[in-house]
Design a protein around this motif. Structure first.
Motif, PDB file in Angstrom:
ATOM      1  N   LEU A 144       0.827  -1.204   0.000  1.00  0.00           N
ATOM      2  CA  LEU A 144       0.000   0.000   0.000  1.00  0.00           C
ATOM      3  C   LEU A 144       0.863   1.256   0.000  1.00  0.00           C
ATOM      4  O   LEU A 144       0.601   2.209  -0.742  1.00  0.00           O
ATOM      5  CB  LEU A 144      -0.928  -0.003   1.214  1.00  0.00           C
ATOM      6  CG  LEU A 144      -2.098  -0.987   1.178  1.00  0.00           C
ATOM      7  CD1 LEU A 144      -2.808  -1.022   2.518  1.00  0.00           C
ATOM      8  CD2 LEU A 144      -3.083  -0.627   0.074  1.00  0.00           C
ATOM      9  N   ALA A 145       1.910   1.280   0.810  1.00  0.00           N
ATOM     10  CA  ALA A 145       2.777   2.454   0.871  1.00  0.00           C
ATOM     11  C   ALA A 145       3.504   2.683  -0.445  1.00  0.00           C
ATOM     12  O   ALA A 145       3.795   3.827  -0.823  1.00  0.00           O
ATOM     13  CB  ALA A 145       3.771   2.302   2.015  1.00  0.00           C
ATOM     14  N   ARG A 146       3.810   1.624  -1.164  1.00  0.00           N
ATOM     15  CA  ARG A 146       4.495   1.774  -2.452  1.00  0.00           C
ATOM     16  C   ARG A 146       3.652   2.503  -3.480  1.00  0.00           C
ATOM     17  O   ARG A 146       4.178   3.039  -4.461  1.00  0.00           O
ATOM     18  CB  ARG A 146       4.878   0.399  -3.007  1.00  0.00           C
ATOM     19  CG  ARG A 146       6.059  -0.253  -2.312  1.00  0.00           C
ATOM     20  CD  ARG A 146       6.391  -1.571  -3.001  1.00  0.00           C
ATOM     21  NE  ARG A 146       7.531  -2.231  -2.386  1.00  0.00           N
ATOM     22  CZ  ARG A 146       8.076  -3.349  -2.881  1.00  0.00           C
ATOM     23  NH1 ARG A 146       7.568  -3.909  -3.975  1.00  0.00           N
ATOM     24  NH2 ARG A 146       9.108  -3.899  -2.275  1.00  0.00           N
ATOM     25  N   ALA A 202      -4.310   4.521   6.332  1.00  0.00           N
ATOM     26  CA  ALA A 202      -4.382   4.716   4.874  1.00  0.00           C
ATOM     27  C   ALA A 202      -2.976   4.832   4.300  1.00  0.00           C
ATOM     28  O   ALA A 202      -2.567   5.883   3.822  1.00  0.00           O
ATOM     29  CB  ALA A 202      -5.213   5.952   4.536  1.00  0.00           C
ATOM     30  N   TRP A 203      -2.225   3.739   4.347  1.00  0.00           N
ATOM     31  CA  TRP A 203      -0.886   3.767   3.760  1.00  0.00           C
ATOM     32  C   TRP A 203      -0.943   4.041   2.269  1.00  0.00           C
ATOM     33  O   TRP A 203      -0.007   4.609   1.698  1.00  0.00           O
ATOM     34  CB  TRP A 203      -0.168   2.436   4.017  1.00  0.00           C
ATOM     35  CG  TRP A 203       0.382   2.304   5.403  1.00  0.00           C
ATOM     36  CD1 TRP A 203       0.004   1.416   6.364  1.00  0.00           C
ATOM     37  CD2 TRP A 203       1.428   3.094   5.991  1.00  0.00           C
ATOM     38  NE1 TRP A 203       0.734   1.605   7.519  1.00  0.00           N
ATOM     39  CE2 TRP A 203       1.620   2.623   7.316  1.00  0.00           C
ATOM     40  CE3 TRP A 203       2.217   4.160   5.537  1.00  0.00           C
ATOM     41  CZ2 TRP A 203       2.568   3.184   8.167  1.00  0.00           C
ATOM     42  CZ3 TRP A 203       3.157   4.714   6.391  1.00  0.00           C
ATOM     43  CH2 TRP A 203       3.331   4.228   7.677  1.00  0.00           C
ATOM     44  N   GLN A 204      -2.050   3.638   1.611  1.00  0.00           N
ATOM     45  CA  GLN A 204      -2.145   3.877   0.177  1.00  0.00           C
ATOM     46  C   GLN A 204      -2.192   5.360  -0.159  1.00  0.00           C
ATOM     47  O   GLN A 204      -1.978   5.746  -1.310  1.00  0.00           O
ATOM     48  CB  GLN A 204      -3.367   3.164  -0.416  1.00  0.00           C
ATOM     49  CG  GLN A 204      -4.713   3.753  -0.026  1.00  0.00           C
ATOM     50  CD  GLN A 204      -5.242   3.209   1.287  1.00  0.00           C
ATOM     51  OE1 GLN A 204      -4.497   2.663   2.089  1.00  0.00           O
ATOM     52  NE2 GLN A 204      -6.544   3.346   1.499  1.00  0.00           N
ATOM     53  N   LEU A 205      -2.451   6.205   0.824  1.00  0.00           N
ATOM     54  CA  LEU A 205      -2.419   7.653   0.634  1.00  0.00           C
ATOM     55  C   LEU A 205      -1.112   8.260   1.159  1.00  0.00           C
ATOM     56  O   LEU A 205      -0.932   9.478   1.107  1.00  0.00           O
ATOM     57  CB  LEU A 205      -3.607   8.316   1.338  1.00  0.00           C
ATOM     58  CG  LEU A 205      -4.996   7.870   0.888  1.00  0.00           C
ATOM     59  CD1 LEU A 205      -6.067   8.585   1.688  1.00  0.00           C
ATOM     60  CD2 LEU A 205      -5.193   8.114  -0.600  1.00  0.00           C
ATOM     61  N   GLY A 206      -0.231   7.433   1.676  1.00  0.00           N
ATOM     62  CA  GLY A 206       1.021   7.938   2.217  1.00  0.00           C
ATOM     63  C   GLY A 206       0.873   8.625   3.553  1.00  0.00           C
ATOM     64  O   GLY A 206       1.808   9.271   4.031  1.00  0.00           O
ATOM     65  N   ARG A 207      -0.280   8.462   4.187  1.00  0.00           N
ATOM     66  CA  ARG A 207      -0.556   9.148   5.445  1.00  0.00           C
ATOM     67  C   ARG A 207       0.063   8.378   6.612  1.00  0.00           C
ATOM     68  O   ARG A 207       0.043   7.142   6.627  1.00  0.00           O
ATOM     69  CB  ARG A 207      -2.064   9.241   5.634  1.00  0.00           C
ATOM     70  CG  ARG A 207      -2.519  10.213   6.706  1.00  0.00           C
ATOM     71  CD  ARG A 207      -4.035  10.314   6.668  1.00  0.00           C
ATOM     72  NE  ARG A 207      -4.669   9.116   7.212  1.00  0.00           N
ATOM     73  CZ  ARG A 207      -5.907   8.727   6.912  1.00  0.00           C
ATOM     74  NH1 ARG A 207      -6.623   9.415   6.050  1.00  0.00           N
ATOM     75  NH2 ARG A 207      -6.423   7.636   7.453  1.00  0.00           N
TER      76      ARG A 207
END
Length: 350
Positions: free
Chosen positions: A61-63, A122-127
């Motif tokens: 997700l972070a990627r 919300a790692w997919q948002l970089g938060r």
């Protein structure tokens, strides 16, 4: 530092430490090796396979917030201990170890030891939402850096002085009927998050990942094939996006979620008009590359579930083959609830 490193021999592992709520210090280690048709991320936590799956999900997700993508390497991550149930400070350490191993990020010169505490919804948002405070924060001697999620590091872009990467991510959910033959019937959601991709060095399917505990290799492959095919039909979707797919309920059988998946992807990429309420869809395809929508099993049960769950503003999409077989008065009853319905033969003409 941006870029990628591909040493000829075994690379030195990247190490990031974290501190748990009880004061224990864990070390997250990440090593790069040639991918050789293996998974892009492998996480090993002895005695805790579910935690390993969750770590892989966090990293993938972070990627999504990284502007470049390269599928030639596998990153193997591990922890030298097992956090207690509910511990999440390790999440930021795993993300940073993964980035350091691939030379996507490095601390400033002279800072060789990295400690990080942080978690995110919300790692997919970089938060980076915050961290769970231990009895005492680890000391940061000369040559070390301590990163705390939340006020000190609100998002991953702050690592390199960039804007919030979440601004470049578009995430959309669509719903599909999940029929299990009883009290557990429900509308389940599938979420597609896309971000612009700069210089992909991979095929379309390699830029798509389905994440979540319980999402197996078969679902991964089906998701990739469906989206790659539908984007081929779209004519504007190939080679432009980094994509992460999540399911609200990852453990299910069948492929009737695929029309909802494809529509969520089209909405995320700005290729469809956004409905006032939810988009609810069911359907699969033997030829997504032709935009074709095929019927799925369970018409009566799924139609009843959709009608029971529909709300004002919802948009329902069903296979064209279902049109003549819907229960009498079903469409009128749906419209009476303020929802709308279309039975479609192809995507792109909805």
């Amino acid at each position: 530092m941006n870029g990628h490193r591909y040493p000829a021999g075994l690379p030195m592992p990247a190490v990031c430490r974290t501190t748990l709520r009880d004061g224990r210090v864990l070390t997250v280690t990440a090593t790069v090796r040639p991918r050789a048709d293996r998974a892009d991320v492998k996480c090993v936590v002895p005695g805790a396979p579910a935690l390993g799956e969750r770590m892989a999900e966090v990293v993938r997700l972070a990627r999504l917030t990284e502007p470049r993508f390269d599928s030639r390497v596998q990153v193997v991550l591990g922890m030298d201990g097992v956090p207690a149930q509910g511990e999440r400070n390790w999440e930021l350490a795993a993300v940073l170890a993964d980035r350091m191993a691939r030379d996507v990020w490095r601390p400033a010169a002279g800072l060789e030891e990295v400690s990080a505490l942080g978690w995110s919804e919300a790692w997919q948002l970089g938060r980076v939402d915050g961290y769970d405070a231990p009895p005492a924060l680890p000391a940061a001697p000369p040559g070390a850096v301590l990163l705390l999620g939340g006020a000190d590091l609100p998002h991953l872009g702050a690592l390199t002085g960039h804007a919030d990467p979440g601004a470049a991510v578009s995430a959309v959910r669509a719903w599909f009927p999940l029929h299990s033959g009883g009290i557990n019937d429900a509308l389940a959601w599938v979420e597609v998050s896309v971000s612009p991709l700069d210089g992909a060095e991979a095929g379309e399917e390699d830029t798509i990942a389905a994440v979540g505990v319980g999402v197996d290799a078969a679902v991964q492959q089906a998701v990739r094939q469906a989206l790659a095919g539908a984007r081929h039909f779209d004519g504007r979707g190939l080679g432009r996006w980094r994509t992460v797919v999540r399911f609200g309920e990852p453990r299910f059988a069948g492929d009737s979620y695929q029309l909802a998946l494809v529509m969520a992807d089209r909405l995320a990429r700005g290729r469809e008009f956004v409905p006032r309420g939810r988009l609810i869809a069911t359907g699969s395809s033997a030829a997504w590359h032709a935009g074709q929508v095929d019927a799925v099993a369970g018409l009566d049960a799924k139609a009843a579930l959709i009608l029971a769950e529909a709300r004002a503003g919802d948009r329902v999409l069903l296979p064209a083959a279902w049109g003549a077989a819907l229960p009498p008065g079903w469409i009128d009853a749906l419209r009476a609830k303020g929802a709308s319905c279309a039975c479609v033969e192809r995507i792109g003409v909805i």
